[in-house]
Design a protein around this motif. Structure first.
Motif: not given
Ligand code: FAD
Ligand code: TPP
Ligand code: SF4
Ligand code: SF4
Ligand code: SF4
Ligand code: MG
Lengths: 350, 590
Positions: A101-103, A131-132, A317-318, A325-327
């Protein structure tokens, strides 16, 4: 034909907070037709990411198939990229996003890629509020396969070969509003002053952000009689007012009367500044946006600008409570917590 | 801003930075392309037509073109324009057949040229083919002026000089060498239709300090000493030599000294090193020959013992600025410095001197002894007498002398034909598209990344033991071609046709150096601040179109355009085109 862009740049190019110039955000030289609107959108994406000082390696760009979907090669050459199959960009974006989700995810698609073969994927990604940023480079035709009418071609619009489209168009922005998208905007490739701030706002938005960009196809759909030509769009464009994205520390406007302006706080601390918002337009009003869009269509106008935004939104995500954290950063014991945990789970299901 | 008037011949001329900066306006990119194509003879003739001495200038030119070169604005170093010129000269075939023919029937007019330097030779080159009878006077035994008497052979071999002076003398010029003209009146009485004075700035400045008289024969005026070396009257110099002065003459003096027996040769300058007048490359060459340069040393006196020179005293100074910002050299307060010397060469400047021009000739001089000369026509207060080169406006360089020669020749021709000198013919211009097909151009539009190539030098020991051995070896052909490719073809102009533009922004997006902007019009200063990349360099023009459909204008900042043609390749309607601009300065004879 020149395939290599000279390495030299203007010596006085501005630098962003990371010390980069736009050069660090460029891709390779475009091979699209000269004058294609898609190239201007690529340039706007480059400028937006540069202005937001996003480290290029923290961006993933994704696309399907079509001239529009080729463009990720021509921007953000230092970012991650995935060219998927026709109409399948949303599933790949969903998978990637779920894994990390960090990118920053920027999906690029065409009107064919989205409104025909990819329609199923499109509606579900909206529904899930991934989220995009989802940009449709909308030229009213299948550019890559030589200009057949697409599902967004207006009824009565004439093709280069002279045939008139008999079908109703799909209004992608209207559809996105209807399906509950949390950010919807519309723009024109030939208006970077409007488009760049919209892309910046869409990137700042922490949910599904859709921008439908009218983007003339100079080769197959820029003829007289076409409603997606440079001339037609310029004559029929109508703007909701100027939009800008301002950083956190800027002085914030509070007034929200028509004719002045307002700042909308985004989740990441930035503000979208809306200027001269038309008297009866409120960017938080989904119904109002749908009406305004419809009304403009009845007047044969194309309404551009930020149509709707819902800042307090819960993205996928929520909703599914996925890993923060990224996998790829999870350790063995977190990924495989052992037989005792498995036994607990199994017990719950008994 | 008003739309740019590209029909003004100077607009596109200015875009070709090197050509615009060249006093003779040599079409540089044109000859550089010819070199890249292996057409050395053609490249030579393009040069010869403009600057008359390509072989000489390719070795010695002051190269005002290079600091102006566009390449120097986008990376470290400009194109080696000057040394490429030499490549054309070194590799050409016999060019005699291309020289202008001299008519068998003369036009009956006679012109006297006083002084056989580059200025006079250029006048001869332009007027002889038109049928003028030319009489060339010089005190020396051969033509060339200071190119022969001053520029040392290790920079300019005599054969190169003789060849290019020869092309002109072969045009049926009547030479009167070893003839010092001691009276302009006498010349005028000979009934010439016009007289051109190209006598240069022949007097070197002296330095009157205590001990100067006693030091006598061991203190030499730089330019006189160089002439005496050139004409083989002087063959050696002492082991310890001081050269006073920081200009190019000083550099030639110290390097010549190294070749005539000078072992400890020092250049001493009054001001800081950074303020030296000599060209950077000449300073570099001197330092390469182990010649130290002492800065901030003001000469005080010559020290003579037992009738022979022992050395000089200098006062150490530093630079200070007073309240009005004026620069002063103030003593640092240390004891004076003594530097040993067997010989001292004084190279602190050159002056004009016209003891041979009588008052009655009607040629008037100002309070500094300089003739009144019209900057454009080169005519003096005597309508028949014209001045050019160093004699007209003070010491400059060869290429300026050539430029003057061309202009003076036009004036003399107009004068002899009874036409007003102000009715000067317009320059020749030509603008042709380089388009060959879709995205195909008849010029090399790719921009190479190579850095400037270095010209190889002769081995130092050999060079220092032979005054006539040329130090620079010149580019080999492979390197020359690579260097030639560094040229950006600034003469291939980006030409915009407003009515074709559909404002798609393709050119804006593709331009690597962010030259193009579509925006609302405004005053120049305001526009410059609103462009895609800031346009700080106000010496470079903005190319502004007429108003477009969206009420905006196209603004192109010419400053760092690479002439890559990408804008024209991307434009769907060919509103941009790449067109080669040829600009030739008018000459009396082409
Ligand atoms: C040491 C030195 C090095 C230089 N190096 C360079 C260089 O590398 N590159 C460059 O571009 N420039 C250089 N210059 C400058 C350049 O040589 C001159 O600017 C140029 O030669 C001027 O040309 P001109 O035609 O005006 O006259 P000159 O070349 O000065 O020629 C004038 C001629 O007229 C003769 N003359 C004068 N009076 C009379 C008279 N009354 N009767 C008969 N003859 C007369 C003189 O003897 C001389 O031969 C250098 C100058 C010096 C002193
Ligand atoms: C599965 C599949 N079906 C059909 C095609 C053929 N095809 C390639 S591009 C394209 C349409 C693209 O149109 P659009 O998304 O509007 O992109 P544009 O080229 O107009 O930008 C089609 C039908 C394909 N590549 N894959
Ligand atoms: S790049 Fe070439 S054409 Fe341009 S200024 Fe330099 S030498 Fe002249
Ligand atoms: S030629 Fe065109 S694209 Fe190339 S640098 Fe110049 S303006 Fe830009
Ligand atoms: S590419 Fe051509 S048509 Fe498009 S904006 Fe530039 S000049 Fe105009
Ligand atoms: Mg399409």
């Amino acid at each position: 034909m020149t395939y290599i862009r000279p390495k030299f740049r203007h010596p006085d190019l501005p630098k962003n907070d990371l010390g980069y110039t736009t050069k660090e955000y460029e891709g390779s030289l475009s091979t699209l037709c000269a004058g294609c609107g898609h190239d201007s959108i690529s340039a706007s994406i480059i400028e937006a990411c540069f202005e937001l000082s996003i480290p290029p390696h923290r961006i993933a760009k994704l696309s399907g198939i079509g001239c529009s979907s080729k463009t990720p090669t021509y921007f953000l050459g230092n970012s991650h990229g995935f060219n998927s199959v026709h109409g399948r960009m949303p599933s790949v974006a969903t998978g990637a996003n779920m894994a990390n989700r960090d990118l920053t995810y920027i999906g690029v698609s065409g009107d064919g890629d989205t409104a025909s073969i990819g329609m199923g994927q499109f509606v579900h990604v909206i529904r899930r509020n991934l989220n995009m940023v989802y940009i449709v480079m909308n030229n009213g035709c299948y550019g890559l396969t030589k200009g057949q009418d697409s599902a967004t071609a207006d009824e009565g619009s004439k093709s280069k070969a002279g045939s008139v489209n008999p079908f109703q168009p799909i209004d992608l922005a209207g559809l996105a509003l209807e399906l509950g998208a949390s950010f919807v905007a519309q723009s024109f490739s030939g208006d970077k002053e409007q488009l760049i701030p919209l892309i910046k706002a869409a990137i700042s938005h922490q949910g599904f952000a859709f921008i439908n960009v009218i983007s003339p196809c100079v080769t197959f759909n820029n003829n007289p009689g076409s409603t997606k030509s440079y001339d037609y769009v310029r004559e029929h464009i109508e703007s909701t007012g100027k939009t800008d994205l301002v950083p956190e520390k800027t002085e914030i406007l509070t007034s929200y009367e028509s004719g002045t302006g307002t700042d909308v706080k985004m989740h990441d601390g930035t503000y979208i500044r809306l200027e001269k918002l038309a008297a009866n337009r409120n960017p938080f009003d989904r119904m109002g946006a749908m009406n305004a869009l419809q009304a403009a269509r009845n007047r044969n106008e194309i309404l551009t600008g930020l149509l709707f935004v819902e800042t307090e939104t819960e993205n996928l995500h929520h909703t599914i409570n996925s890993s923060e954290r990224p996998l790829n950063s999870l350790l063995q014991e977190e990924l495989c917590p052992g037989s005792l945990v498995l036994a607990d789970i199994n017990d719950e299901l008994r | 801003m008003k739309p740019t008037d590209t029909s003004n011949p100077e607009y596109f001329h200015k875009v070709v930075d090197c050509q615009y900066a060249c006093p003779a306006h040599t079409p540089v990119p044109e000859y550089i392309r010819l070199i890249a194509a292996g057409k050395y003879t053609e490249a030579y003739m393009v040069n010869w037509e403009s600057n008359v001495f390509p072989g000489i200038l390719g070795r010695t030119c002051d190269r005002p073109c290079e600091p102006a070169c566009r390449r120097g604005r986008i990376e470290e170093e400009p194109v080696a324009i000057c040394r490429l010129k030499r490549v054309a000269a070194d590799n050409k075939d016999d060019v005699k057949a291309f020289m202008p023919a001299i008519p068998s029937q003369m036009n009956g007019k006679r012109v006297a040229l006083i002084g056989a330097g580059p200025a006079s030779l250029t006048v001869a080159r332009d007027l002889a083919p038109l049928g003028y009878e030319i009489h060339l006077y010089d005190e020396h035994e051969a033509g060339g002026g200071m190119m022969r008497s001053q520029i040392p052979s290790f920079r300019l071999p005599t054969e190169v000089l003789n060849e290019e002076v020869g092309y002109i003398l072969d045009m049926g010029i009547h030479t009167h060498f070893k003839t010092y003209v001691s009276s302009l009146n006498e010349i005028l009485e000979k009934g010439y239709d016009a007289v051109f004075v190209g006598t240069g700035a022949p007097r070197g400045r002296n330095l009157d300090l205590p001990g100067r008289e006693e030091a006598g024969k061991n203190v030499h005026i730089g330019i006189e000493w160089l002439a005496s070396v050139a004409f083989e009257h002087t063959h050696k110099i002492g082991k310890k030599v001081i050269v006073l002065g920081g200009g190019n003459t000083a550099m030639d003096c110290c390097r010549t000294s190294r070749r005539l027996g000078g072992e400890q040769v020092k250049v001493v300058v009054r001001s800081p090193f950074s303020e030296m007048k000599a060209s950077p490359w000449e300073i570099e060459d001197a330092m390469h020959e182990d010649i130290p340069i002492l800065e901030n040393h003001v000469p005080k006196s010559f020290v003579v013992k037992d009738g022979s020179l022992k050395g000089m005293f200098f006062e150490k100074v530093m630079v200070e600025y007073d309240d009005s910002g004026k620069r002063k050299l103030v003593p640092v307060g240390e004891p004076d410095v003594f530097i040993e010397a067997d010989d001292v060469l004084v190279a602190i400047g050159q002056q004009n001197s016209f003891p041979w021009i009588e008052k009655e000739t009607g040629v008037n001089f100002d309070e500094w002894g300089m003739p009144f000369v019209d900057r454009a026509t080169h005519q003096s207060s005597n309508k028949k007498v014209f001045f050019g080169g160093d004699s007209a406006f003070g010491p400059k360089n060869v290429i300026t002398a050539v430029a003057h020669g061309h202009q003076a020749a036009i004036s003399i021709d107009l004068y002899c034909q009874g036409t007003a000198l102000t009715e000067r013919p317009a320059p020749f211009t030509n603008l042709v598209s380089k388009k060959m097909g879709i995205h195909e151009w008849s010029y090399d539009n790719d921009v190479v990344n190579d850095q400037r190539f270095i010209v190889p030098l002769a081995e130092k020991k050999a060079a220092l033991s032979d005054r006539k051995l040329e130090v620079e070896l010149g580019f080999d052909i492979a390197t020359a071609v690579k260097e030639a490719h560094r040229c950006l073809n600034c003469d291939v102009q980006t030409v915009f046709e407003k009515d074709k533009c559909i404002e798609c922004d393709a050119c804006v997006d593709i331009c690597p150096t962010s030259c193009i902007t579509f925006t609302l019009n405004g005053e120049e200063e305001d526009l410059r601040s609103r462009l895609k990349a800031p346009a700080f360099n106000i010496t470079q023009d903005l190319y502004v179109s007429d108003t477009l459909a969206t009420k905006r204008v196209m603004v192109k900042d010419e400053d760092v355009c690479l002439h890559c043609g990408l804008c024209a390749e991307r434009c769907p309607t060919s509103a941009w085109d790449m067109q080669q601009y040829l600009y030739k300065v008018t000459k009396a004879c082409h």
